[in-house]
Design a protein around this motif. Structure first.
Motif, PDB file in Angstrom:
ATOM      1  N   VAL A 107     -11.795 -13.430 -12.165  1.00  0.00           N
ATOM      2  CA  VAL A 107     -12.003 -12.027 -12.534  1.00  0.00           C
ATOM      3  C   VAL A 107     -11.325 -11.156 -11.492  1.00  0.00           C
ATOM      4  CG1 VAL A 107     -13.692 -10.238 -13.022  1.00  0.00           C
ATOM      5  CG2 VAL A 107     -14.192 -12.609 -13.607  1.00  0.00           C
ATOM      6  N   SER A 108     -10.648 -10.093 -11.955  1.00  0.00           N
ATOM      7  CA  SER A 108      -9.920  -9.208 -11.053  1.00  0.00           C
ATOM      8  C   SER A 108     -10.526  -7.812 -11.061  1.00  0.00           C
ATOM      9  CB  SER A 108      -8.448  -9.117 -11.464  1.00  0.00           C
ATOM     10  OG  SER A 108      -7.738  -8.253 -10.606  1.00  0.00           O
ATOM     11  N   VAL A 109     -10.546  -7.196  -9.888  1.00  0.00           N
ATOM     12  CA  VAL A 109     -10.828  -5.773  -9.747  1.00  0.00           C
ATOM     13  C   VAL A 109      -9.513  -5.079  -9.450  1.00  0.00           C
ATOM     14  CG1 VAL A 109     -11.927  -4.022  -8.290  1.00  0.00           C
ATOM     15  CG2 VAL A 109     -13.225  -6.031  -9.020  1.00  0.00           C
ATOM     16  N   ASN A 110      -9.228  -3.991 -10.149  1.00  0.00           N
ATOM     17  CA  ASN A 110      -7.982  -3.254  -9.980  1.00  0.00           C
ATOM     18  C   ASN A 110      -8.238  -2.011  -9.144  1.00  0.00           C
ATOM     19  OD1 ASN A 110      -6.377  -4.967 -11.640  1.00  0.00           O
ATOM     20  ND2 ASN A 110      -7.370  -4.064 -13.418  1.00  0.00           N
ATOM     21  N   ALA A 111      -7.526  -1.885  -8.022  1.00  0.00           N
ATOM     22  CA  ALA A 111      -7.650  -0.733  -7.128  1.00  0.00           C
ATOM     23  C   ALA A 111      -6.250  -0.218  -6.828  1.00  0.00           C
ATOM     24  CB  ALA A 111      -8.380  -1.126  -5.844  1.00  0.00           C
ATOM     25  N   HIS A 112      -5.882   0.882  -7.454  1.00  0.00           N
ATOM     26  CA  HIS A 112      -4.525   1.413  -7.342  1.00  0.00           C
ATOM     27  C   HIS A 112      -4.555   2.906  -7.023  1.00  0.00           C
ATOM     28  CE1 HIS A 112      -3.451  -2.365  -9.144  1.00  0.00           C
ATOM     29  NE2 HIS A 112      -3.947  -2.032 -10.338  1.00  0.00           N
ATOM     30  N   LEU A 113      -3.520   3.360  -6.310  1.00  0.00           N
ATOM     31  CA  LEU A 113      -3.291   4.783  -6.069  1.00  0.00           C
ATOM     32  C   LEU A 113      -4.447   5.436  -5.313  1.00  0.00           C
ATOM     33  CD1 LEU A 113      -1.733   5.739  -9.527  1.00  0.00           C
ATOM     34  CD2 LEU A 113      -0.530   5.189  -7.413  1.00  0.00           C
ATOM     35  N   ASN A 114      -5.041   4.671  -4.404  1.00  0.00           N
ATOM     36  CA  ASN A 114      -6.055   5.209  -3.509  1.00  0.00           C
ATOM     37  C   ASN A 114      -5.443   5.495  -2.139  1.00  0.00           C
ATOM     38  OD1 ASN A 114      -8.620   4.649  -5.193  1.00  0.00           O
ATOM     39  ND2 ASN A 114      -7.556   2.668  -5.175  1.00  0.00           N
ATOM     40  N   ASP A 115      -6.003   6.485  -1.442  1.00  0.00           N
ATOM     41  CA  ASP A 115      -5.638   6.741  -0.053  1.00  0.00           C
ATOM     42  C   ASP A 115      -6.686   6.083   0.835  1.00  0.00           C
ATOM     43  OD1 ASP A 115      -3.466   8.219  -0.831  1.00  0.00           O
ATOM     44  OD2 ASP A 115      -4.417  10.168  -0.555  1.00  0.00           O
ATOM     45  N   LEU A 116      -6.287   5.017   1.524  1.00  0.00           N
ATOM     46  CA  LEU A 116      -7.199   4.220   2.354  1.00  0.00           C
ATOM     47  C   LEU A 116      -6.872   4.513   3.814  1.00  0.00           C
ATOM     48  CD1 LEU A 116      -6.893   0.882   0.328  1.00  0.00           C
ATOM     49  CD2 LEU A 116      -8.501   2.786  -0.022  1.00  0.00           C
ATOM     50  N   HIS A 117      -7.721   5.299   4.440  1.00  0.00           N
ATOM     51  CA  HIS A 117      -7.456   5.779   5.795  1.00  0.00           C
ATOM     52  C   HIS A 117      -8.241   4.983   6.825  1.00  0.00           C
ATOM     53  CE1 HIS A 117      -5.118   9.347   4.604  1.00  0.00           C
ATOM     54  NE2 HIS A 117      -5.949   9.437   3.572  1.00  0.00           N
ATOM     55  N   GLY A 118      -8.269   3.660   6.669  1.00  0.00           N
ATOM     56  CA  GLY A 118      -9.054   2.827   7.561  1.00  0.00           C
ATOM     57  C   GLY A 118      -8.595   2.859   9.004  1.00  0.00           C
ATOM     58  N   HIS A 119      -7.271   3.071   9.233  1.00  0.00           N
ATOM     59  CA  HIS A 119      -6.729   3.147  10.586  1.00  0.00           C
ATOM     60  C   HIS A 119      -7.228   1.998  11.462  1.00  0.00           C
ATOM     61  CE1 HIS A 119      -5.108   6.920   9.385  1.00  0.00           C
ATOM     62  NE2 HIS A 119      -6.286   7.518   9.331  1.00  0.00           N
ATOM     63  N   GLN A 120      -6.663   0.843  11.273  1.00  0.00           N
ATOM     64  CA  GLN A 120      -6.978  -0.388  11.994  1.00  0.00           C
ATOM     65  C   GLN A 120      -8.252  -1.058  11.482  1.00  0.00           C
ATOM     66  OE1 GLN A 120      -4.778  -1.658  13.882  1.00  0.00           O
ATOM     67  NE2 GLN A 120      -3.509   0.045  14.550  1.00  0.00           N
ATOM     68  N   GLY A 121      -8.930  -0.456  10.532  1.00  0.00           N
ATOM     69  CA  GLY A 121     -10.063  -1.107   9.888  1.00  0.00           C
ATOM     70  C   GLY A 121      -9.582  -1.922   8.702  1.00  0.00           C
ATOM     71  N   ILE A 122     -10.485  -2.212   7.790  1.00  0.00           N
ATOM     72  CA  ILE A 122     -10.151  -2.996   6.604  1.00  0.00           C
ATOM     73  C   ILE A 122     -10.025  -2.051   5.421  1.00  0.00           C
ATOM     74  CG2 ILE A 122     -10.883  -4.849   5.071  1.00  0.00           C
ATOM     75  CD1 ILE A 122     -12.527  -5.974   7.397  1.00  0.00           C
ATOM     76  N   GLY A 123      -8.852  -2.005   4.847  1.00  0.00           N
ATOM     77  CA  GLY A 123      -8.668  -1.184   3.656  1.00  0.00           C
ATOM     78  C   GLY A 123      -9.340  -1.813   2.447  1.00  0.00           C
ATOM     79  N   VAL A 124      -9.091  -3.104   2.228  1.00  0.00           N
ATOM     80  CA  VAL A 124      -9.712  -3.842   1.123  1.00  0.00           C
ATOM     81  C   VAL A 124     -10.152  -5.200   1.638  1.00  0.00           C
ATOM     82  CG1 VAL A 124      -9.392  -4.859  -1.160  1.00  0.00           C
ATOM     83  CG2 VAL A 124      -8.304  -2.671  -0.624  1.00  0.00           C
TER      84      VAL A 124
END
Length: 434
Positions: A369-386
């Motif tokens: 099963v897939s989760v789709n995550a597109h066109l997000n701004d992920l500002h983790g800055h050295q953290g985990i985006g996904v």
């Protein structure tokens, strides 16, 4: 002859319409009564015919207002007209559970509703209800050492025995509008459940929901398994849009998310809902939390789109995340890390701005099963985006990871587990933060 009958029929229909609107009355309530006004809101409701309007003057009314017919209840303003339900079950109870088919098209506007043992405003088994421009606060007075001894139908101990007081609760409600309310300092904020029937096609929009310590700001939770729901079950096709949900669920080490979508038992269903354009900040659990805890659940086809999410807490228990989290989509895991809940299918995560989190998006799903995550701004800055914490796949291509270099580059957020992230965006989707 046919033309003559048609004219007579039209005239009769117009006459009926005129007669109906002429019958509808406007009644008044003021402290102490007098001058043709009632002294209590309950007395005005009892004297009203379906379709009447009740206007309530400034003052404080010590009542549990039970609405058992179609009417409009209009206050003089939330600062001026107060329903103080101290010692009572609810502040306003729009009771279609005990009066089926009789409380559709109810309007409640411009009140403060406070101090009830259970709900501030409870709506059950009704359609086309409008709750707008109210302040709902402090409705958790029945809570006793972390448990609620006062829950009564349609409330369910399965979902509420630990909190006792939601600000606004919809159960078995459809095509209704909850807008522009201030919901604060209750046990929980706004709750949609299927305790007394399916809750669907409602708009929860433009509300400020804050500082409700024991539950989520906004909760969509199926409590009743399908096999035990004679009138159907599910919380579905609802829209949660343009709300501010902040500082909720911060008691007992993290008790609630900004927006929560839950299926706690086999046979429960929370599906096809849209969470969009909300501001979700500083809540005890993630900004958006989706939890499936057991097999045979339907937490499918929900969309999380265009939200601003920042500064929320980590998820806990079988849906735990490795740190403060923006969005958590979890099928639950046992002590060995095996996914134990149902597969979560058809989830869309798009156009969100997420910052000041250790994990922007966490996913724990079943294999295949897939989760789709597109066109997000992920500002983790050295953290985990996904972070992929399960056996399923995460398609996270075409996201902004905080810098042009993509995941793992200096100044960019990264990935954990199996995440598809190539190609990525070299510019943020949104100009500036919101």
């Amino acid at each position: 002859m046919n033309r003559h009958l048609l004219k007579v029929g039209i005239a009769a229909a117009l006459t009926c319409g005129i007669s109906h609107s002429a019958v509808a009355a406007t009644r008044c309530v003021k402290p102490g009564g007098g001058s043709g006004c009632f002294a209590t809101i309950g007395a005005a409701v009892a004297a009203s015919a379906p379709g009447d309007t009740i206007r309530v003057a400034a003052g404080t009314y010590a009542e549990d207002v039970i609405i058992d017919r179609t009417l409009s209840l209009i206050g003089a303003g939330l600062e001026e007209t107060i329903i103080n339900a101290t010692g009572k079950a609810n502040g306003i109870n729009i009771d279609g559970l005990d009066h089926p088919g009789m409380v559709d098209h109810v309007v409640v506007r411009d009140f403060t509703v406070e101090n009830a043992n259970n709900e501030g405003i409870l709506i059950s088994n009704a359609s086309d209800v409008t709750i707008s421009g109210n302040r709902v606060r402090g409705n958790n007075r029945g809570l006793d050492d972390g448990v609620c001894p006062t829950v009564a139908p349609p409330d369910s101990h399965a979902g509420e025995d630990f909190d006792c007081g939601e600000g606004i609760h919809l159960s078995g409600v459809d095509h209704s509008t909850i807008t522009s309310n201030l919901v604060e300092h209750n046990a929980g904020g706004i709750l949609l459940t299927d305790d007394s029937g399916p809750t669907h096609d409602n708009l929860i929009g433009g509300n400020i929901v804050r500082d409700n310590p024991f539950d989520c700001g906004i909760t969509l939770a199926s409590h009743v398994p399908a096999q035990f729901a004679p009138h159907g079950n599910g919380v579905f096709h609802n829209t949660v849009a343009d709300n501010e949900s902040s500082r909720n669920g911060r008691a007992v080490g993290g008790a609630g998310a900004g927006v929560g979508l839950f299926t706690p038992a086999p046979g429960t269903a929370t599906y096809g809902n849209v969470v969009m354009h909300n501001r979700l900040t500083d809540n005890g659990l993630p900004g958006v939390a989706m939890h499936s805890h057991a097999p045979n659940q339907n937490l499918n086809d929900n969309a999380i789109v265009g939200n601003y999410i920042a500064g929320n807490g980590a998820d806990t228990d079988d849906t735990a995340t490795p740190g403060p989290t923006g969005i958590n989509i979890s099928s639950g895991r046992d002590g060995s890390g095996n996914v134990v809940g149902s597969a979560i299918i058809g989830t869309l995560v798009s156009h969100n701005v997420i910052e000041h989190e250790a994990v922007d998006i966490a996913v724990s799903n079943r294999a295949g099963v897939s989760v789709n995550a597109h066109l997000n701004d992920l500002h983790g800055h050295q953290g985990i985006g996904v972070a992929n914490l399960g056996a399923g796949t995460v398609d996270a291509i075409e996201n902004w990871w905080g810098c042009p270099g993509g995941p793992g580059a200096g100044g960019c957020s990264g990935v954990s587990g199996a995440v598809l992230f190539t190609p990525w965006l070299t510019h943020p989707v949104h100009d500036g933060h919101r």
